[in-house]
Design an enzyme around this catalytic site. Structure first.
Site, PDB file in Angstrom:
ATOM      1  N   ASP A 232      38.393  39.333  47.906  1.00  0.00           N
ATOM      2  CA  ASP A 232      37.245  39.006  47.210  1.00  0.00           C
ATOM      3  C   ASP A 232      36.472  38.250  48.102  1.00  0.00           C
ATOM      4  OD1 ASP A 232      35.556  37.853  45.123  1.00  0.00           O
ATOM      5  OD2 ASP A 232      37.366  36.803  44.097  1.00  0.00           O
TER       6      ASP A 232
HETATM    7  C1  BGC Z   1      34.224  36.871  42.487  1.00  0.00           C
HETATM    8  C2  BGC Z   1      34.224  38.310  42.313  1.00  0.00           C
HETATM    9  C3  BGC Z   1      32.895  39.207  42.682  1.00  0.00           C
HETATM   10  C4  BGC Z   1      32.665  38.777  43.950  1.00  0.00           C
HETATM   11  C5  BGC Z   1      31.458  39.625  44.326  1.00  0.00           C
HETATM   12  C6  BGC Z   1      33.342  36.526  43.901  1.00  0.00           C
HETATM   13  O1  BGC Z   1      33.031  35.392  43.714  1.00  0.00           O
HETATM   14  O2  BGC Z   1      35.424  36.160  42.293  1.00  0.00           O
HETATM   15  O3  BGC Z   1      34.903  38.665  40.920  1.00  0.00           O
HETATM   16  O4  BGC Z   1      33.267  40.456  42.584  1.00  0.00           O
HETATM   17  O5  BGC Z   1      32.307  37.455  44.017  1.00  0.00           O
HETATM   18  O6  BGC Z   1      30.254  38.957  43.921  1.00  0.00           O
END
Ligand code: BGC
Length: 813
Positions: A232
């Site tokens: 993530d």
């Molecule tokens: C989120 C993800 C997301 C990623 C990219 C993170 O903060 O938890 O779900 O895909 O950011 O935006």
């Protein structure tokens, strides 16, 4: 496993080139290796619409993205119980991504809904793993049918937003497998996802991204996953440990910092180069499969808007309908439309999933366009519970002139967002007050509710109908109007239980606490598994949803593999029914640690009035199994089961016994686990279930903060630490007061960043020495810290690669 070409490519790479592939070039792209013709690919959100940013990049939905179709969020789509529909939505998402040269769409999100207050509930499907996994698999198939990789996220046990980047989710082995992993298992094995996103949190003491049990033993070895694991965003802790566990790609860019760590580890002999090679092969094979194609057709946004309307329409849940109040016909008389959400709908949640929609069709416009006697509209209340006597008075005046009031209520933008959990389960006070006063007028009242998760509905028995629209995407207006007027017959069923009050939720007292750990003391008893076990009343049960017609069930037959039942439309109009099959454990599991009944299969059928269909439903693979912690595997529990067919988990219409043979297994346990009263489980009882001593729940306060600690831990430490905490808190409050809830929540998100992430997430702006300076400042050595930070900043600025970073063209972001 790489193909012949990718293996040859990898063999031609230097160690530095291989390491360089293991982290992003910027916020959304991987690094190219021009010398070898390896292109850069783009990964972007997801999950219910494309969020491709053309300009400045962020992962919290701050900066605008190019227009894309905003479909209903997963919590909404799940109410359709319709895998074919979800697959169609996935196909449209894949087509929009392919048209924009996006290789990986970051979704679906399929974490189990552990608690209604979880901030990202709107992005997840269900409290039930079979429903979550089946729908996620369908979405993955749809997205990937267009040559775009889906990313099943957030693996695993990402159950809350509070301190999501550091929280240690303490969960026992059985609950882990039966609830939190089962949906992923189904999605991976049935959907064949090409990528998985590891979650930020720790699972039983180890970061998910470094968790070999999760990523190597379970995901790859047991489930046969052969794709790529991406972190993530900013969710890397120890880069080498992540690589060894199975993570190939760290996002976003770390300005080469962690690539150098990989090179150093190989050179020092602490990382076997073969591990790096395996990860490089995974990335090269993803690039090979998903590199953008010049012949990808442009997205048909008009067509996708129609899909969005259909998806919303098929997901709306008619929760109550006293005396057949709906659909609105001529007997509805003069209709007043009241509630801000009718004119300015909430149709999606906030954070990284925030889509810039191609258009939004509001319910008010759709309602005034159809043949109804709408006498007027009044917003009735302000968002964020701001008081307005004038709006209330005007709304009541309009309501008093009407025969029927359509009252549009909901959770507003400040309530539901990534990075923050809700603090209570109530609607805003101004909405509750208005509702009470409208009811007191004695008119017919239909409540239409917006929001991605359950709220308390104290007025539910005093209104004539309740329609749950959830977050319906950009086409929610026509979809709601169709259902309210009967042009469409609602067929949605709840994918989660609506509790009566927050206190009824089994983990209400311990959810989202400000501390280091989150203890899942409720174990396997989540949602209907808990409410059914203890016989608690609920507002609306799991699987509940009414129709304008009626269905009869008959002639159920079942064996260990499938169930067959005849369903007849006994009403006067055509309709859809979600036929649900549950399996009741022997003796309804009294005296054992087992949920009394669990969903084992489902199917959606469309029936003309008077028509019957024989519905055959395959039972899920683990229907008669539990996860046996003695052998660390699934196994059959024999006994006399009852297979149930019904219209909800509490509206069972038919049942037949099914006998399952096998080695007996008694699922024993301590008192509260046997009765299901898990809200009473104390630390000792939970430790006995876990088989180990619990780690300290509180953050240590007797030592200086380190890079692994989070910024929220500055609270109450005095000096600059408290000033920093106050500054972030104050800015967040100020933004909320200024009516900018998204920005406010995003500032609050800073609290959950580990200090190390300040460097990793700065895209080269901050380096480790500057973070160490900051740490000195918060640890009571302010002046020394300032000096260290300034000199580190100066040194960083003078390095040639940081200049290159700063002058990189914007379009690369
Ligand atoms: C989120 C993800 C997301 C990623 C990219 C993170 O903060 O938890 O779900 O895909 O950011 O935006």
């Amino acid at each position: 496993m790489g193909s012949e070409t990718t293996v040859q490519l990898r063999q031609a790479m230097t160690l530095i080139e291989k390491a360089s592939l293991m982290s992003g070039a910027n916020f959304w792209n991987t690094k190219p290796i021009e010398r070898l013709g390896v292109p850069s690919i783009m990964l972007t959100d997801g999950p219910h619409g494309l969020r491709k940013q053309g300009g400045a990049a962020d992962h919290l939905g701050l900066n605008a993205s190019i227009p894309a179709t905003c479909f209903p969020t997963a919590a909404t789509l799940a109410n359709s119980w319709d895998a074919a529909l979800v697959e169609r939505v996935g196909t449209a998402l894949g087509a929009e991504a392919a048209a924009e040269r996006v290789s990986v769409l970051l979704g679906p999100g399929l974490n189990i809904k552990r608690n209604p207050l979880a901030g990202r509930s709107f992005e997840y499907f269900s409290e039930d793993p079979l429903l979550s996994g089946t729908l996620a698999a369908a979405m993955i198939r749809g997205i990937q049918s267009r040559g775009v990789a889906a990313s099943a996220k957030h693996f695993a046990v990402n159950s809350q937003e509070t301190h999501r980047m550091s929280i240690d989710e303490i969960v026992d082995e059985r609950a882990l497998h039966e609830l939190y992993l089962e949906g992923f298992r189904i999605a991976i094995t049935q959907g064949d996802a090409w990528t998985v996103m590891s979650s930020y949190n720790k699972v039983n003491g180890t970061y998910a991204n470094e968790n070999r049990e999760l990523l190597a033993d379970i995901l790859r070895a047991r489930w046969g996953f052969g794709g790529l694991v991406v972190t993530d965003w900013g969710g890397n802790n120890d880069r080498v440990a992540g690589l060894v566990a199975g993570n190939a790609l760290e996002m976003p860019s770390t300005d080469g910092v962690t690539d150098r760590e990989i090179v150093a580890a190989v050179e020092a002999g602490t990382l076997d180069e073969a591990v790096l090679d395996a990860r490089v092969d995974e990335l090269l094979s993803l690039i090979e499969h998903t590199a953008p194609r010049d012949d990808a057709p442009a997205a048909d946004h008009d067509l996708h808007h129609q899909h969005a309307i259909e998806a919303a329409r098929r997901s709306i849940v008619l929760a109550s309908n006293r005396g057949g109040m709906l659909p609105l016909g001529s007997s509805a008389g003069r209709i007043a439309v009241i509630g801000d959400f009718a004119e300015t709908p909430r149709y999606q949640g906030a954070g990284s999933s925030l889509v810039n929609p191609t258009r939004v069709d509001a319910p008010l416009d759709a309602l005034t366009a159809v043949d109804l006697d709408v006498i007027g509209f009044e917003p009735g209340f302000r968002r964020r519970d701001a008081a307005s006597r004038r709006l209330r008075t005007r709304a009541l005046r309009l309501a008093s002139q009407a025969d029927t009031v359509l009252l549009f209520l909901g959770l507003d933008e400040s309530a539901e967002a990534e990075a923050v959990d809700r603090t209570h389960m109530r609607l805003a006070r101004n909405q509750l007050d208005l509702t009470r006063e409208v009811i007191a007028l004695g008119k017919r009242v239909v409540v239409v509710l917006a929001g991605g998760a359950p709220v308390e509905l104290p007025f539910a028995d005093d209104v004539d109908a309740v329609v749950l629209g959830y977050l319906g995407g950009q086409g929610l207006g026509p979809a709601l109007a169709d259902v309210l007027t009967g042009r469409a017959n609602p067929g949605g069923k709840l994918a989660e239980t609506y509790p009566l009050r927050y206190e009824d939720v089994p983990n209400a007292a311990s959810f989202a606490l400000t501390q280091a750990t989150s203890e899942h003391r409720e174990s396997i008893y989540l949602g209907y598994r808990y409410y059914d076990k203890v016989g608690a009343p609920v507002r609306y049960p799991f699987g509940h949803g009414l129709s304008y017609t009626t269905f009869a069930y008959s002639d159920l037959v079942a064996d260990a593999r499938s169930a067959r039942v005849i369903v007849t439309n006994t009403g006067l109009i055509a309709g859809d029914e979600v036929v649900q099959v549950y399996v009741e454990a022997p003796d309804a599991a009294a005296g054992q640690v087992r949920a009394p009944r669990e969903l084992a299969g489902f199917a959606k059928v469309h029936l003309e009035p008077g028509a019957s269909a024989t519905v055959e439903i395959a039972l899920a693979e683990h229907t008669f199994h539990v996860y046996d912690t003695g052998i660390h595997d699934w196994r059959i529990v024999p006994g006399e089961y009852t297979v149930l067919a019904g219209a909800s988990s509490r509206d069972i219409r038919e049942q037949v016994p099914v006998s399952i043979a096998g080695e007996p297994l008694v699922l024993g346990g301590s008192a509260n686990y046997v009765t299901g009263h898990v809200e009473r489980v104390d630390a000792t009882e939970f430790e006995a279930l876990l088989g180990r001593v619990l780690p300290p729940a509180d953050w240590p306060t007797d030592r200086p903060l380190t890079r692994d600690d989070i910024i929220a831990q500055t609270k109450g430490r005095g000096g600059f630490a408290s000033v920093l905490h106050g500054l972030i808190e104050g800015t967040s409050r100020l933004l909320m007061a200024l009516g900018r809830p998204h920005a406010s929540n995003n500032v609050r998100f800073v609290f959950d960043l580990p200090f190390r992430s300040v460097e990793r997430m700065s895209n080269g702006g901050v380096d480790a020495a500057m973070v160490d300076g900051l740490l000195l400042m918060v640890n009571g050595r302010f002046w020394r810290g300032i000096r260290r930070t300034v000199s580190a900043w100066w040194a960083h600025r003078s390095r040639p690669e940081s200049k290159a970073q700063r002058t990189r063209p914007k379009s690369e972001d």
